[in-house]
Design an enzyme around this catalytic site. Structure first.
Site, PDB file in Angstrom:
ATOM      1  N   ARG A 143       0.840  -1.202   0.000  1.00 20.27           N
ATOM      2  CA  ARG A 143       0.000   0.000   0.000  1.00 20.27           C
ATOM      3  C   ARG A 143       0.876   1.254   0.000  1.00 20.27           C
ATOM      4  O   ARG A 143       0.559   2.239  -0.672  1.00 20.27           O
ATOM      5  CB  ARG A 143      -0.936  -0.005   1.205  1.00 20.27           C
ATOM      6  CG  ARG A 143      -2.004  -1.077   1.137  1.00 20.27           C
ATOM      7  CD  ARG A 143      -2.948  -1.000   2.325  1.00 20.27           C
ATOM      8  NE  ARG A 143      -3.794   0.199   2.259  1.00 20.27           N
ATOM      9  CZ  ARG A 143      -4.559   0.620   3.265  1.00 20.27           C
ATOM     10  NH1 ARG A 143      -4.562  -0.033   4.420  1.00 20.27           N
ATOM     11  NH2 ARG A 143      -5.302   1.698   3.128  1.00 20.27           N
TER      12      ARG A 143
ATOM     13  N   CYS B 135      -1.271   5.941   9.265  1.00 22.69           N
ATOM     14  CA  CYS B 135      -1.588   4.688   8.573  1.00 22.69           C
ATOM     15  C   CYS B 135      -2.693   5.012   7.578  1.00 22.69           C
ATOM     16  O   CYS B 135      -2.659   6.053   6.934  1.00 22.69           O
ATOM     17  CB  CYS B 135      -1.989   3.604   9.573  1.00 22.69           C
ATOM     18  SG  CYS B 135      -3.380   4.039  10.640  1.00 22.69           S
TER      19      CYS B 135
END
Length: 272
Positions: A177, A230
């Site tokens: 990611r 995050c």
């Protein structure tokens, strides 16, 4: 490990008068499964906190997918859980401490110092054959006027300022990611420019036990206050705890990547 307790410690102190144990199990793919698991069996006396109902504020255009609760919501939670100013709060889950670390962070944000995460979580507790129960505890609500510590968090503009100063910004998501090679949740793939990648799961072993602090964070952010993010401000809390264990005071960007990309003029970086 001042922010972690062992199953041995918890089993010995389970009936301490000022102990509050909080079950934080939650599955993002099946939001009711954590509470269902709690009802089937939990650590004796444990109360339950739901990620999206209790540990998340109101979602808006900006602020990310899991914004922090405001002071009123957080105070209601603290009081509903029966947390007093002298309470020792132990949080656990079965998601590699992600949800437990979120509660750990929120309690610190609310000014409560005596809090820790159960090392190994529910998996370790069950694995050692320790008692579980389905009985719901009787909780006397507390009265606890909290005060939020804004020094623990940063805004999107603070992140931009950190970029210009060359400060350490840590992306806690999986390497795929971070690189922008896959993005299963957010609308734009990539990472905040200037961020380095430190996958939150690297803080724990395969059996969900925490690694030693210096083995976890090494020299990342040493000598400064790194900014941690995050996808939505949940798993970043695992890195916040890891850094604190290593003696590094890190700050959380609560909205994280999902907030960053909610501003169309914010750039993202992908790696080929």
């Amino acid at each position: 490990m001042k922010n972690l307790v062992t199953t041995e410690w918890l089993s010995k102190h389970l009936h301490d008068e000022n102990l509050v144990v909080v079950d934080c199990r939650f599955d993002l793919g099946h939001s009711s499964s954590g509470y269902e698991a709690y009802l089937k069996g939990h650590i004796p006396g444990a109360v339950y906190a739901d990620l999206e109902k209790d540990l998340t504020g109101e979602v808006g255009e900006h602020g990310g997918r899991h914004p922090l609760p405001d002071q009123e919501q957080l105070q209601r939670l603290v009081e509903r859980l029966g947390i007093e100013q002298d309470s020792k709060v132990i949080a656990y889950d079965n998601q590699h401490s992600a949800m437990a670390s979120r509660l750990w962070f929120l309690l610190g944000f609310a000014g409560h110092k005596q809090r820790a995460v159960l090392n190994g979580g529910m998996e370790a507790w069950r694995g050692e054959g320790l008692k579980v129960e389905s009985k719901l505890p009787s909780v006397q609500e507390s009265h606890y006027p909290i005060s939020l510590d804004s020094s623990m968090i940063v805004s999107m503009n603070d992140v931009k300022q950190a970029q210009s100063e060359g400060r350490t910004i840590v992306d806690s998501r999986a390497p795929e990611r971070y690189a922008g090679k896959e993005e299963p949740i957010d609308a734009r793939a990539g990472h905040i420019p200037g961020a380095v990648n430190y996958f939150w799961r690297d803080n724990l072993t395969e059996n969900q036990k925490w690694k030693e602090p210096l083995e976890r964070v090494g020299e990342v952010g040493a000598g400064e206050e790194p900014i941690i993010y995050c996808g939505s401000g949940v798993t970043a809390c695992v890195n916040i705890l890891a850094f604190q264990e290593a003696g590094i005071h890190a700050k959380l960007y609560p909205g994280s990547y999902s907030d960053w990309i909610s501003y169309s003029d914010n750039r993202v970086i992908t790696l080929s």
